[in-house]
Enzyme design. Structure first.
Site, PDB file in Angstrom:
ATOM      1  CD  GLN A   1      25.425  38.868  13.518  1.00 21.85           C
ATOM      2  OE1 GLN A   1      24.191  38.911  14.069  1.00 21.85           O
ATOM      3  NE2 GLN A   1      26.193  38.049  14.049  1.00 21.85           N
TER       4      GLN A   1
ATOM      5  CG  HIS B   1      25.667  40.553  20.884  1.00 22.76           C
ATOM      6  ND1 HIS B   1      26.858  39.907  21.293  1.00 22.76           N
ATOM      7  CD2 HIS B   1      25.677  40.249  19.566  1.00 22.76           C
ATOM      8  CE1 HIS B   1      27.497  39.397  20.478  1.00 22.76           C
ATOM      9  NE2 HIS B   1      26.717  39.489  19.183  1.00 22.76           N
ATOM     10  CD  GLU B   2      22.021  40.431  17.676  1.00 19.63           C
ATOM     11  OE1 GLU B   2      22.547  40.703  16.746  1.00 19.63           O
ATOM     12  OE2 GLU B   2      22.273  39.283  18.265  1.00 19.63           O
TER      13      GLU B   2
ATOM     14  CB  CYS C   1      29.542  36.837  18.138  1.00 15.15           C
ATOM     15  SG  CYS C   1      29.294  38.093  16.505  1.00 15.15           S
ATOM     16  CG  LEU C   2      25.059  33.483  15.232  1.00 15.72           C
ATOM     17  CD1 LEU C   2      23.864  33.478  14.602  1.00 15.72           C
ATOM     18  CD2 LEU C   2      25.344  31.726  15.605  1.00 15.72           C
TER      19      LEU C   2
ATOM     20  CG  HIS D   1      26.207  42.684  15.488  1.00 15.47           C
ATOM     21  ND1 HIS D   1      27.538  42.340  14.946  1.00 15.47           N
ATOM     22  CD2 HIS D   1      25.977  41.497  16.332  1.00 15.47           C
ATOM     23  CE1 HIS D   1      27.957  41.391  15.173  1.00 15.47           C
ATOM     24  NE2 HIS D   1      27.013  40.665  16.249  1.00 15.47           N
TER      25      HIS D   1
ATOM     26  N   GLY E   1      20.097  35.627  18.332  1.00 13.62           N
ATOM     27  CA  GLY E   1      19.879  37.031  17.700  1.00 13.62           C
ATOM     28  C   GLY E   1      20.542  36.957  16.353  1.00 13.62           C
TER      29      GLY E   1
HETATM   30  O1  K1U Z   1      24.664  38.435  16.972  1.00 11.91           O
HETATM   31  C1  K1U Z   1      24.882  37.246  17.320  1.00 11.91           C
HETATM   32  O2  K1U Z   1      26.244  37.112  16.594  1.00 11.91           O
HETATM   33  C2  K1U Z   1      24.180  36.329  17.713  1.00 11.91           C
HETATM   34  C3  K1U Z   1      24.593  35.653  18.980  1.00 11.91           C
HETATM   35  C4  K1U Z   1      23.837  36.589  20.157  1.00 11.91           C
HETATM   36  C5  K1U Z   1      24.255  36.669  21.456  1.00 11.91           C
HETATM   37  C6  K1U Z   1      24.436  35.482  22.143  1.00 11.91           C
HETATM   38  C7  K1U Z   1      25.023  35.391  23.485  1.00 11.91           C
HETATM   39  C8  K1U Z   1      25.190  36.642  24.091  1.00 11.91           C
HETATM   40  C9  K1U Z   1      24.875  37.611  23.266  1.00 11.91           C
HETATM   41  C10 K1U Z   1      24.374  37.777  21.913  1.00 11.91           C
HETATM   42  C11 K1U Z   1      24.493  34.373  19.139  1.00 11.91           C
HETATM   43  O3  K1U Z   1      23.305  33.809  19.211  1.00 11.91           O
HETATM   44  S1  K1U Z   1      25.931  33.445  19.336  1.00 11.91           S
HETATM   45  C12 K1U Z   1      25.175  31.693  19.840  1.00 11.91           C
HETATM   46  C13 K1U Z   1      25.324  31.236  21.172  1.00 11.91           C
HETATM   47  O4  K1U Z   1      26.464  31.268  21.408  1.00 11.91           O
HETATM   48  C14 K1U Z   1      24.388  31.231  22.206  1.00 11.91           C
HETATM   49  C15 K1U Z   1      23.423  30.696  21.973  1.00 11.91           C
HETATM   50  C16 K1U Z   1      22.303  30.608  23.215  1.00 11.91           C
HETATM   51  C17 K1U Z   1      22.682  31.254  24.256  1.00 11.91           C
HETATM   52  C18 K1U Z   1      23.857  31.741  24.324  1.00 11.91           C
HETATM   53  C19 K1U Z   1      24.723  31.931  23.496  1.00 11.91           C
HETATM   54 ZN    ZN Z   2      27.292  38.950  17.315  1.00  7.76          ZN
END
Ligand code: K1U
Ligand code: ZN
Length: 190
Positions: free
Chosen positions: A51, A136-137, A94-95, A140, A46
């Site tokens: 971001q 989560h988004e 979170c990225l 943000h 996401g």
């Molecule tokens: O918004 C963001 O920072 C993106 C975030 C979204 C997210 C991941 C996990 C739980 C809630 C929201 C990410 O993509 S972080 C990348 C990551 O750690 C991940 C990737 C695939 C599955 C789970 C986590």
């Molecule tokens: Zn995030």
């Protein structure tokens, strides 16, 4: 369309409340394209526009695995219109806070109203990881980070770590963890 640099903790932009999109025009479509490039490049599931430094209420999501066909989902001006009493816990990342994970509890199911990339109004009912990611988004878009849902002690610790790292022009390092799988969230007993 090229990927954009990500905004990292403790950048104050991450605390902005993003503005609604008035019209899904070519500028918004270009933003969405850049967001997908950035999200796929960073192996995220996401991304919110803030971001990459753009304070507009635009979100991109794709939960497809590496070997699956892409399943892009664009949410413009998303609003949660219904949330379940039932809750679930997921180890979120979170990225903008790389390599840091912590369990967060949220409603297990949400109904979300949004505009798609053509400007059409839609509604989606989400559960599991999609519900986690959408919430989560949307956080943000309101200047809220997943670390706001954890204990103050843990939050202060992670913020300090990122502040110190920024002072020396780096990102912090955390104990090595396996690359995240798309594990299922766990339901919380009432
Ligand atoms: O918004 C963001 O920072 C993106 C975030 C979204 C997210 C991941 C996990 C739980 C809630 C929201 C990410 O993509 S972080 C990348 C990551 O750690 C991940 C990737 C695939 C599955 C789970 C986590
Ligand atoms: Zn995030």
């Amino acid at each position: 369309m090229a990927a954009s640099p990500l905004v990292y903790l403790p950048d104050s932009k991450l605390r902005l409340v993003s503005a609604p999109v008035e019209r899904v025009d070519d500028e918004v479509k270009a933003l969405v394209a850049t967001m997908y490039e950035t999200m796929y490049d960073a192996a995220g599931i996401g991304l919110a526009a803030i971001q990459i430094g753009v304070a507009k209420r635009v979100v991109t999501i794709d939960l497809a695995g590496k070997d699956e066909a892409p399943q892009p989902l664009t949410l413009i001006n998303p609003e949660i219109v219904k949330a379940s009493d039932e809750r679930q816990v997921y180890d979120e990342g979170c990225l903008s806070i790389p390599d840091y994970y912590e369990e967060v509890e949220r409603p297990a199911r949400v109904t979300v109203r949004y505009l798609d990339e053509t400007g059409a109004q839609k509604e989606i009912e989400a559960d599991g990881l999609l519900a986690v990611c959408i919430q989560h988004e949307i956080d943000h878009l309101n200047g809220v980070l997943f670390i706001d849902h954890i204990s103050r002690l843990k939050r202060d610790r992670v913020v300090k770590k990122f502040e110190k790292a920024r002072a020396v022009g780096e990102l912090p390092s955390f104990p090595r963890r396996d690359k995240r799988d798309r594990a299922a969230p766990e339901t919380v007993e009432a």
